[in-house]
Design an enzyme around this catalytic site. Structure first.
Site, PDB file in Angstrom:
ATOM      1  N   HIS A 164     -11.968 108.953 -27.217  1.00  0.00           N
ATOM      2  CA  HIS A 164     -11.569 107.668 -26.922  1.00  0.00           C
ATOM      3  C   HIS A 164     -12.501 107.264 -25.935  1.00  0.00           C
ATOM      4  CE1 HIS A 164      -8.792 104.573 -26.168  1.00  0.00           C
ATOM      5  NE2 HIS A 164      -8.098 104.999 -25.187  1.00  0.00           N
ATOM      6  N   ASP A 201      -8.294  89.531 -28.555  1.00  0.00           N
ATOM      7  CA  ASP A 201      -8.395  88.944 -29.841  1.00  0.00           C
ATOM      8  C   ASP A 201      -9.677  87.986 -29.697  1.00  0.00           C
ATOM      9  OD1 ASP A 201      -7.678  85.755 -29.943  1.00  0.00           O
ATOM     10  OD2 ASP A 201      -6.467  86.927 -28.615  1.00  0.00           O
ATOM     11  N   ARG A 252      -2.545  91.312 -27.910  1.00  0.00           N
ATOM     12  CA  ARG A 252      -3.547  91.963 -27.578  1.00  0.00           C
ATOM     13  C   ARG A 252      -4.714  91.361 -27.528  1.00  0.00           C
ATOM     14  NH1 ARG A 252      -5.842  90.856 -32.353  1.00  0.00           N
ATOM     15  NH2 ARG A 252      -4.567  90.523 -34.230  1.00  0.00           N
ATOM     16  N   ASP A 273     -10.059  85.084 -26.975  1.00  0.00           N
ATOM     17  CA  ASP A 273      -9.704  85.406 -25.380  1.00  0.00           C
ATOM     18  C   ASP A 273     -11.232  85.139 -24.453  1.00  0.00           C
ATOM     19  OD1 ASP A 273      -7.287  86.191 -25.705  1.00  0.00           O
ATOM     20  OD2 ASP A 273      -7.724  88.159 -26.316  1.00  0.00           O
ATOM     21  N   ASP A 332     -12.839 100.721 -27.192  1.00  0.00           N
ATOM     22  CA  ASP A 332     -11.862 101.399 -27.935  1.00  0.00           C
ATOM     23  C   ASP A 332     -10.339 100.908 -27.352  1.00  0.00           C
ATOM     24  OD1 ASP A 332     -11.715 103.350 -30.052  1.00  0.00           O
ATOM     25  OD2 ASP A 332     -10.786 104.643 -28.716  1.00  0.00           O
ATOM     26  N   SER A 381      -9.651 100.982 -23.332  1.00  0.00           N
ATOM     27  CA  SER A 381      -8.359 101.464 -23.508  1.00  0.00           C
ATOM     28  C   SER A 381      -7.299 100.103 -23.291  1.00  0.00           C
ATOM     29  CB  SER A 381      -7.991 102.587 -22.956  1.00  0.00           C
ATOM     30  OG  SER A 381      -6.867 103.195 -23.507  1.00  0.00           O
TER      31      SER A 381
END
Length: 581
Positions: free
Chosen positions: A358, A280, A278, A283, A264, A241
């Site tokens: 999730h 990607d 975020r 990274d 997720d 998450s």
């Protein structure tokens, strides 16, 4: 979900805060469903009268949760370097460095709110280092990283860093389950990242705190690198998450970081935003992602995960949404109440269902650590095409398939510059999440009579050398049209893997249509089954297309066999079938 801030949390308090927004949604959105139904032998209104305790808790929780919105934006930062003319913000934390929140972090729809991260002493990140020789581990606090020297950490081992997400924390079992799976099967360093006090807060505040948490992790890993010999290439960050995006922020700051697995990744405030906001592919050397809850966020209790691909390879088990065994959260309380289940158990059930899809990504990854099942996934235009058996090839260069989970880094595209490759697979329920996948090919001979086609259903039962059976309804959705000398491919799955398949039983059922011809038999030339989980990864495929994972069945000497309507024939596995017809 909106949850109130916290500094010291007990399990009951944490549970209440997780249930806060869910309770509000159930009461407000579920009243219409409840009206007119008997609940505990009384009406919905009688049921609501029995909720004073939940009502008071909800009121207090919402009141506390909303309070932080009105705090000054910079009040929680230890030091604020300044606000640029373009509206970006920078927050600095001494030895940790600074957080630069550029305009990329703002979007009027996808990210309309950006709060300042909290104080280090409020978030209180703790690193717990574990290993085979010390499975309990040594807790290293944020303000005393030198305590890591008292741990069993060894730079010669690979290091797995586990990062939880929003509403998770030290009382959540998945971190323990994952670390046990690793330590039972591999000699690795395990580092738990506990940021409970920063995650059980209002969601947009947890999002802000995730930036601070990334600085804490970066600082600690660099300290291990400089003082204990940790090689960044040996680091594998595993985030769930919000933890997925935290891993991405860490990867930005540690050059040469080996791998990030996003389980997720959180959707709210991240989907459709620039890569700087975020997770990607840039990274880490390799970024793999498992999507399990990418349904619409408007389906209450679902849709917490990203849909868009954000890694080198992105896996979508069951199309990345609506996982088997997960119920719609709003349906749970009323179904349980109609069965006269206690109120406490009702809310416990709803809490378990919130985020079921999730957290499935975590369960699938953990299972892949210990399972012998390969979790094979294939590149496809859609999940529907995958389930239709249209995408059972790894492609010319082998990059069209990969193993979901721990062994995703064996993907042939790793290190080649490829990214955003979307792979589909299917998965079941616990304890057998993984599925073995097979392609069954049926070749027909000449059909007797004047009518050259048949409409009907085919059933197969394969029997291995140990007498085990696996049965498939090849036409489960609807009857299929069969014509003379035609080939038909079917895609099926099974909980067990079959090795040496010896024979197959084939049943034919004619579909009756009006005035029926007397010719109802089907002419079966041969049948083949191959395990697509192992077949594409092997390079021992001959020019004819065979491998050790493919089995052929036919009548003796390859002659066609007639199957009468509603009858079953048995075919033996034989190499003589190959090349016939």
């Amino acid at each position: 979900m909106l949850l109130l801030p916290s500094h010291s949390l007990g399990k009951q308090e944490a549970s209440l805060r997780r249930l806060c927004m869910m309770s509000f949604l159930v009461v407000s959105l579920g009243l219409r469903e409840a009206q007119g139904h008997e609940i505990f032998g009384s009406t919905a209104m009688d049921f609501l009268k029995g909720l004073p305790e939940v009502g008071r808790a909800l009121k207090n929780t919402l009141q506390a949760a909303l309070a932080p919105i009105f705090q000054p934006r910079g009040a929680t930062a230890q030091s604020r370097a300044g606000t640029a003319g373009d509206g970006s913000h920078t927050y600095c934390y001494g030895e940790l460095g600074c957080i630069a929140m550029s305009r990329d972090f703002y979007h009027p729809i996808h990210r309309p709110i950006n709060l300042a991260p909290g104080k280090r002493e409020d978030v209180r990140v703790t690193f717990t280092i574990k290993s085979k020789e010390d499975p309990v581990g040594v807790a290293v606090p944020w303000n005393d990283v030198r305590k890591a020297k008292e741990s069993s950490f060894k730079p010669s081992r690979k290091t797995k860093v586990i990062i939880h997400g929003f509403m998770n924390g030290r009382d959540m079992p998945f971190m323990e389950d994952m670390s046990k799976a690793f330590l039972s099967n591999y000699d690795v360093n395990i580092i738990w990242i506990d940021w409970t006090d920063g995650s059980l807060v209002l969601y947009n505040r947890a999002v802000a705190n995730s930036l601070l948490v990334s600085l804490e992790i970066t600082h600690f890993l660099k300290w291990l690198r400089d003082n204990m010999g940790l090689n960044p290439a040996d680091i594998h960050l595993i985030g769930h998450s919000l933890g997925s995006h935290i891993a991405g922020y860490v990867g930005e700051k540690i050059p040469g970081l080996g791998r990030i697995t996003g389980l997720d990744p959180a959707e709210p405030f991240f989907q459709h935003l620039p890569s700087t906001v975020r997770l990607d592919p840039s990274d880490a050397n390799f970024v793999d992602v498992i999507h399990t809850d990418s349904d619409s966020i408007f389906n209450i209790g679902q849709g917490f995960g990203l849909r868009q691909p954000v890694g080198h390879v992105d896996f979508y088990p069951n199309d990345g949404k609506r996982q088997p065994g997960c119920e719609a959260p709003l349906a749970v309380p009323f179904r349980r109440m109609s069965r006269k289940t206690s109120l406490k158990n009702v809310w416990n059930a709803v809490e378990n269902m919130i985020g079921c899809n999730h957290k499935r990504a975590v369960e699938l990854f953990t299972d892949s650590i210990k399972s012998q099942c390969p979790y094979m996934a294939f590149h496809c235009d859609s999940y529907e095409d995958y389930m239709s058996g249209k995408c059972l090839s790894c492609g010319v260069d082998g990059t069209g398939c990969a193993l979901m989970g721990l062994h995703a880094d064996t993907w042939r595209g790793a290190g080649t510059g490829k990214e955003l490759v979307q792979l589909f697979t299917s998965a079941g329920t616990a304890p057998n999440f993984c599925r073995y996948h097979y392609q069954i090919v049926v070749e027909l001979g000449d059909l007797p009579g004047t009518e050259r086609d048949r409409l009907g259903k085919l059933y197969t039962t394969f029997i291995d050398g140990d007498g085990r059976k696996m049965t498939f309804d090849l036409t489960s959705k609807h009857p299929k049209q069969f014509t003379s000398r035609s080939h038909h491919s079917f895609f099926v799955e099974n909980e067990e893997n079959f090795g040496d398949v010896r024979e197959v039983e084939v049943k034919w059922a004619m579909e009756r249509r009006g005035s029926q011809s007397t010719q109802t038999s089907l002419s079966l030339q041969k049948l083949a089954i191959r395990n697509v989980d192992t077949y594409p990864l092997k390079e021992s495929v001959s020019r004819q297309g065979r491998s050790e994972s493919t089995f052929f069945f036919c009548e003796k000497y390859g002659a066609p066999v007639m199957i009468a309507d509603q009858e079953t024939v048995t075919l033996k596995a034989s190499s003589s079938c190959f090349g016939s017809g």
